[in-house]
Design a protein around this motif. Structure first.
Motif, PDB file in Angstrom:
ATOM      1  N   ASP A 214       0.716  -1.225  -0.108  1.00 20.37           N
ATOM      2  CA  ASP A 214      -0.047   0.105   0.095  1.00 20.37           C
ATOM      3  C   ASP A 214       0.857   1.451  -0.119  1.00 20.37           C
ATOM      4  OD1 ASP A 214      -2.104   1.806   0.501  1.00 20.37           O
ATOM      5  OD2 ASP A 214      -1.542   1.978   2.667  1.00 20.37           O
ATOM      6  N   ILE A 215       1.821   1.220   0.964  1.00 21.86           N
ATOM      7  CA  ILE A 215       2.545   2.469   1.094  1.00 21.86           C
ATOM      8  C   ILE A 215       3.446   2.527  -0.217  1.00 21.86           C
ATOM      9  CG2 ILE A 215       4.368   1.532   2.415  1.00 21.86           C
ATOM     10  CD1 ILE A 215       3.048   5.295   2.254  1.00 21.86           C
ATOM     11  N   ALA A 216       3.989   1.351  -0.769  1.00 19.88           N
ATOM     12  CA  ALA A 216       4.930   1.459  -1.837  1.00 19.88           C
ATOM     13  C   ALA A 216       4.442   2.064  -2.943  1.00 19.88           C
ATOM     14  CB  ALA A 216       5.567   0.117  -2.123  1.00 19.88           C
ATOM     15  N   ARG A 217       2.984   2.108  -3.196  1.00 18.81           N
ATOM     16  CA  ARG A 217       2.449   2.718  -4.352  1.00 18.81           C
ATOM     17  C   ARG A 217       2.386   4.179  -4.491  1.00 18.81           C
ATOM     18  NH1 ARG A 217      -3.481   0.135  -4.147  1.00 18.81           N
ATOM     19  NH2 ARG A 217      -3.879   0.604  -1.887  1.00 18.81           N
ATOM     20  N   TYR A 218       2.606   4.806  -3.187  1.00 20.13           N
ATOM     21  CA  TYR A 218       2.326   6.101  -2.916  1.00 20.13           C
ATOM     22  C   TYR A 218       3.439   7.153  -2.472  1.00 20.13           C
ATOM     23  CZ  TYR A 218      -2.695   4.484  -3.716  1.00 20.13           C
ATOM     24  OH  TYR A 218      -3.734   3.966  -4.364  1.00 20.13           O
ATOM     25  N   LEU A 219       4.569   6.352  -2.273  1.00 22.73           N
ATOM     26  CA  LEU A 219       5.546   7.108  -1.490  1.00 22.73           C
ATOM     27  C   LEU A 219       5.991   8.562  -2.375  1.00 22.73           C
ATOM     28  CD1 LEU A 219       7.909   4.422   0.192  1.00 22.73           C
ATOM     29  CD2 LEU A 219       6.679   6.425   1.420  1.00 22.73           C
ATOM     30  N   TRP A 220       6.115   8.312  -3.423  1.00 19.89           N
ATOM     31  CA  TRP A 220       6.585   9.343  -4.287  1.00 19.89           C
ATOM     32  C   TRP A 220       5.470  10.251  -4.968  1.00 19.89           C
ATOM     33  CZ3 TRP A 220      11.591  10.894  -3.634  1.00 19.89           C
ATOM     34  CH2 TRP A 220      12.561   9.844  -2.798  1.00 19.89           C
ATOM     35  N   GLY A 221       5.254  11.477  -4.863  1.00 20.90           N
ATOM     36  CA  GLY A 221       4.421  12.195  -5.850  1.00 20.90           C
ATOM     37  C   GLY A 221       3.111  12.279  -5.342  1.00 20.90           C
ATOM     38  N   TYR A 222       2.827  11.686  -3.876  1.00 16.68           N
ATOM     39  CA  TYR A 222       1.423  11.692  -3.452  1.00 16.68           C
ATOM     40  C   TYR A 222       1.431  12.484  -2.147  1.00 16.68           C
ATOM     41  CZ  TYR A 222       0.420   8.243  -7.213  1.00 16.68           C
ATOM     42  OH  TYR A 222       0.232   7.414  -8.021  1.00 16.68           O
ATOM     43  N   ASN A 223       0.166  13.127  -1.990  1.00 17.78           N
ATOM     44  CA  ASN A 223       0.107  13.763  -0.717  1.00 17.78           C
ATOM     45  C   ASN A 223      -0.352  13.024   0.195  1.00 17.78           C
ATOM     46  OD1 ASN A 223      -2.782  13.440  -0.883  1.00 17.78           O
ATOM     47  ND2 ASN A 223      -3.165  15.228  -1.991  1.00 17.78           N
ATOM     48  N   ILE A 224      -0.391  13.511   1.633  1.00 18.99           N
ATOM     49  CA  ILE A 224      -0.335  12.824   2.610  1.00 18.99           C
ATOM     50  C   ILE A 224      -1.770  12.110   2.905  1.00 18.99           C
ATOM     51  CG2 ILE A 224       1.388  13.992   4.196  1.00 18.99           C
ATOM     52  CD1 ILE A 224      -0.987  15.339   5.711  1.00 18.99           C
ATOM     53  N   SER A 225      -2.909  12.809   2.478  1.00 20.98           N
ATOM     54  CA  SER A 225      -4.118  12.190   2.492  1.00 20.98           C
ATOM     55  C   SER A 225      -4.314  11.097   1.656  1.00 20.98           C
ATOM     56  CB  SER A 225      -5.116  13.210   1.727  1.00 20.98           C
ATOM     57  OG  SER A 225      -5.294  14.276   2.338  1.00 20.98           O
ATOM     58  N   VAL A 226      -3.513  10.860   0.385  1.00 25.74           N
ATOM     59  CA  VAL A 226      -3.695   9.581  -0.392  1.00 25.74           C
ATOM     60  C   VAL A 226      -2.828   8.539   0.260  1.00 25.74           C
ATOM     61  CG1 VAL A 226      -2.843   8.623  -2.594  1.00 25.74           C
ATOM     62  CG2 VAL A 226      -3.841  10.802  -2.538  1.00 25.74           C
ATOM     63  N   ARG A 227      -1.617   8.910   1.079  1.00 27.04           N
ATOM     64  CA  ARG A 227      -0.882   7.794   1.632  1.00 27.04           C
ATOM     65  C   ARG A 227      -1.440   7.564   2.802  1.00 27.04           C
ATOM     66  NH1 ARG A 227       4.164  11.296   2.980  1.00 27.04           N
ATOM     67  NH2 ARG A 227       3.390  13.246   1.548  1.00 27.04           N
ATOM     68  N   ASP A 228      -2.285   8.167   3.514  1.00 28.76           N
ATOM     69  CA  ASP A 228      -2.938   7.609   4.754  1.00 28.76           C
ATOM     70  C   ASP A 228      -4.264   7.076   4.399  1.00 28.76           C
ATOM     71  OD1 ASP A 228      -0.663   8.685   6.206  1.00 28.76           O
ATOM     72  OD2 ASP A 228      -1.986  10.627   6.709  1.00 28.76           O
ATOM     73  N   ALA A 229      -4.820   7.043   3.316  1.00 30.79           N
ATOM     74  CA  ALA A 229      -6.326   6.679   3.140  1.00 30.79           C
ATOM     75  C   ALA A 229      -6.466   5.271   3.435  1.00 30.79           C
ATOM     76  CB  ALA A 229      -6.686   7.030   1.607  1.00 30.79           C
ATOM     77  N   ALA A 230      -5.923   4.341   3.014  1.00 31.62           N
ATOM     78  CA  ALA A 230      -6.086   2.904   3.506  1.00 31.62           C
ATOM     79  C   ALA A 230      -5.871   2.613   4.835  1.00 31.62           C
ATOM     80  CB  ALA A 230      -4.962   2.117   2.212  1.00 31.62           C
ATOM     81  N   SER A 231      -4.737   3.152   5.535  1.00 31.71           N
ATOM     82  CA  SER A 231      -4.458   2.923   6.843  1.00 31.71           C
ATOM     83  C   SER A 231      -5.744   3.359   7.634  1.00 31.71           C
ATOM     84  CB  SER A 231      -3.347   3.615   7.298  1.00 31.71           C
ATOM     85  OG  SER A 231      -2.164   3.064   6.753  1.00 31.71           O
ATOM     86  N   LEU A 232      -6.359   4.457   7.345  1.00 29.25           N
ATOM     87  CA  LEU A 232      -7.607   5.128   8.101  1.00 29.25           C
ATOM     88  C   LEU A 232      -8.802   4.370   7.765  1.00 29.25           C
ATOM     89  CD1 LEU A 232      -6.885   8.690   7.591  1.00 29.25           C
ATOM     90  CD2 LEU A 232      -6.553   7.482   9.604  1.00 29.25           C
ATOM     91  N   ASP A 233      -8.590   3.768   6.501  1.00 28.56           N
ATOM     92  CA  ASP A 233      -9.784   2.937   6.183  1.00 28.56           C
ATOM     93  C   ASP A 233      -9.804   1.467   6.736  1.00 28.56           C
ATOM     94  OD1 ASP A 233     -12.182   1.869   4.852  1.00 28.56           O
ATOM     95  OD2 ASP A 233     -10.977   1.506   2.856  1.00 28.56           O
ATOM     96  N   LEU A 234      -8.548   1.020   7.060  1.00 29.65           N
ATOM     97  CA  LEU A 234      -8.566  -0.301   7.526  1.00 29.65           C
ATOM     98  C   LEU A 234      -8.791  -0.015   9.090  1.00 29.65           C
ATOM     99  CD1 LEU A 234      -7.443  -3.150   7.616  1.00 29.65           C
ATOM    100  CD2 LEU A 234      -5.336  -1.993   8.473  1.00 29.65           C
ATOM    101  N   VAL A 235      -8.413   0.904   9.592  1.00 33.88           N
ATOM    102  CA  VAL A 235      -8.634   0.968  11.212  1.00 33.88           C
ATOM    103  C   VAL A 235     -10.161   1.177  11.487  1.00 33.88           C
ATOM    104  CG1 VAL A 235      -8.035   2.743  13.099  1.00 33.88           C
ATOM    105  CG2 VAL A 235      -6.253   1.890  11.791  1.00 33.88           C
TER     106      VAL A 235
END
Length: 577
Positions: A214-235
């Motif tokens: 999940d994080i590998a696909r968003y580490l470069w060129g994406y804002n924090i909302s995109v980077r955090d989205a799946a983690s927040l969704d999972l929790v």
């Protein structure tokens, strides 16, 4: 006298004529009236009052104060069965009865000696596909540097390796990506012999979220909302599940095949690195297995990087171990890696210089472009030819190379305790001197030690014992083929799952017994992992200087860890070039 009598009679006659009774009758009526009112007052204060005048207060068989007591007793008798409250304990014992805890059934399975899975059951959450399978279907976008589709094939092992040079055994060898633990672990879990659909008997609960992908696909060129989205969704998804409420997630665990710093973003600045999965309050309760853990946090645990070897049966492991024992090793020590000129504290430059000056050292230099350093065959061949393999820090504390070298029966030489000793406490012996050599970084940095001379001081018989110890560790350091199952050996997956079960079981028993470690200091997490059984307190340690770097308010070496993560990605780009 006579005259007086006549006058008196005459007077009485006159009073009668005027309607007035004689004085004696008037007194009689007055007395009767007084007696009547006295009786009224007496009756009022004696009969109607509960405290007769002139007498002390006495208890009565039925009183106003007695009635509420009986009502209260009846109320309690009615409410207690309804609430099913446990019996009130003595003031000195505040523990609840085991039956009061929702995980009691799970603990009781341990006592069932006829059940081979007693105390070992794992419940796996049936997550929506967006948390795992959908990522694999979109495998082309899992990495900025390379197409990960080939590395997610064969249950996450990657494409089979050719054995043209005879370096590998005939089966079980794959070009496995170093960050593929997410999918390998999940597929191994599908083969676990003690899965259950009844979460009430589960020793632990597995969350099959591909956090690393999940994080590998968003580490470069994406804002924090995109980077955090799946983690927040999972929790959010987990906290709505009844299984979560049993222990607030403290019996849950998940796997991320990346270093911990990718999941520990300290701020909400867009320029800060990674996501904040491991800083989410709910995630703090879960256990996260990563290939490199934080020394200063208690919710992540180190598991081995995947190697190239994934045996399908015990015999494959035994044959490989025997082969490593019989090899002739012509090099005293070797090193595979590249210098880090942009890192002023790195000792790689000094190590490379020492290796180049020594006839007893084999060097495999790594850099951008074509390099034998990126060839599994070349790497394993060098390790198989060496007695000792140098394992300085990579871009972060750890390196996959350490596990490749031990797989080849090569004794690792570490220069920082964070590279192995405090990381893989589930998989490596606590007594590190039985399988490795430790040379402090400062000794190399200050040119106080010659690596060659230091290794030559170890007697040959001791070297043989150490090498045998390394070879004996091989089963615990590899991930078996998820499509098969080892018969008797326990691989890295088995060791990690059992360690999680032991952790949750101990926590549950502590809850029942009312044990609470109020003196626990999370920043000293690395020290607790080194304690002997029965020890609970930590104090000064010889390795304190290695972990006393400048920290921010969250107990993290924030800037250092973020830079390490970024450099790790540069190294990944280099290895895929």
């Amino acid at each position: 006298m006579r005259r007086r009598s006549l006058e008196s009679n005459h007077h009485e006659e006159m009073e009668k004529a005027n309607g007035k009774p004689p004085p004696s009758r008037l007194c009689f009526l007055a007395t009767l009236s007084a007696m009547f009112w006295i009786m009224i007052f007496y009756f009022h204060f004696t009969v109607l009052s509960s405290n007769p005048i002139g007498k002390p207060e006495q208890p009565v068989p039925f009183s106003v104060s007695a009635q509420p007591q009986r009502i209260s007793e009846a109320y309690e008798a009615f409410e207690l069965p309804k609430m099913k409250a446990p019996p009130r304990s003595k003031p000195s014992d505040t523990r609840q009865a085991p039956e009061a805890f929702p995980f009691t059934r799970a603990l009781r399975t341990i006592e069932n000696k006829s059940d081979p899975c007693g105390g070992r059951y794992i419940y796996v959450h049936d997550l929506p596909s967006r948390f795992n399978a959908d990522m694999l279907r979109d495998c082309k976008n899992l990495s900025l540097w390379t197409n990960m589709c080939k590395f997610t094939s064969n249950a996450g092992l990657g494409p089979p390796l050719e054995n043209a040079e005879g370096v590998f055994s005939n089966t079980g060898w794959y070009a496995t990506n170093q960050f593929a633990v997410d999918v390998i672990f999940n597929n191994r879990m599908k083969q676990y012999e003690c899965l259950t659909k009844d979460s009430s008997i589960a020793a632990a609960i597995f969350v099959p979220f591909y956090a690393g992908f999940d994080i590998a696909r968003y580490l470069w060129g994406y804002n924090i909302s995109v980077r955090d989205a799946a983690s927040l969704d999972l929790v959010d998804w987990l906290m709505k599940r009844p299984e979560w409420n049993v222990m607030g997630g403290r019996d849950h665990f998940l796997v991320a095949g990346r270093i911990t710093w990718d999941f520990r973003r300290l701020t909400d600045s867009e320029t800060d690195w990674g996501n904040k999965l491991l800083f989410l309050p709910a995630a703090r309760n879960m256990s996260m297995l990563v290939v490199e853990a934080s020394p200063w946090n208690a919710n992540d645990f180190g598991v081995p990087y995947p190697t190239y070897f994934h045996p399908a049966k015990d015999g494959d492991v035994f044959l490989w171990q025997d082969r490593m024992r019989k090899l002739e090793r012509k090099y005293l020590f070797s090193f595979a890696g590249a210098p880090r000129p942009d890192n002023p504290i790195s000792i790689r430059g000094q190590i490379i210089d020492q290796c180049k000056r020594s006839k007893a050292c084999k060097l495999l230099e790594c850099d951008f472009g074509e390099s034998k350093c990126h060839s599994p065959s070349s790497i394993m061949q060098m390790f198989q030819s060496s007695l000792f393999c140098l394992q300085p820090q990579g871009d972060s504390y750890t390196r996959r190379s350490a596990f490749d070298s031990m797989l080849a029966g090569c004794i690792p030489v570490f220069f920082h305790p964070g590279s192995a000793y405090i990381q893989y406490t589930w998989h490596l012996p606590r007594n590190y001197s039985t399988y490795s050599v430790f040379i402090p970084e400062d000794d190399i940095r200050k040119q106080n030690v010659s690596i060659e001379e230091r290794l030559k001081q170890i007697p040959p018989d001791v070297v043989e014992i150490m090498r045998e110890r390394v070879i004996s560790l091989i089963p615990k350091l590899i991930y078996a083929d998820p499509r098969s199952k080892l018969e008797t050996l326990k691989d890295a997956f088995d060791v990690a799952v059992q360690a999680v079960i032991n952790k949750v079981t101990k926590l549950r028993r502590d809850v029942i017994e009312g044990h609470e470690d109020k003196d626990f200091i999370e920043e000293n997490s690395w020290k607790y992992a080194l304690l002997d059984d029965g020890q609970q307190t930590v104090g000064p340690h010889e390795w304190d200087p290695f972990f006393s770097k400048p920290k921010d308010g969250n107990g993290e070496s924030g800037t250092i860890s973020a830079e390490a993560a970024k450099k790790s990605w540069k190294n990944e780009q280099r290895s895929q070039a």
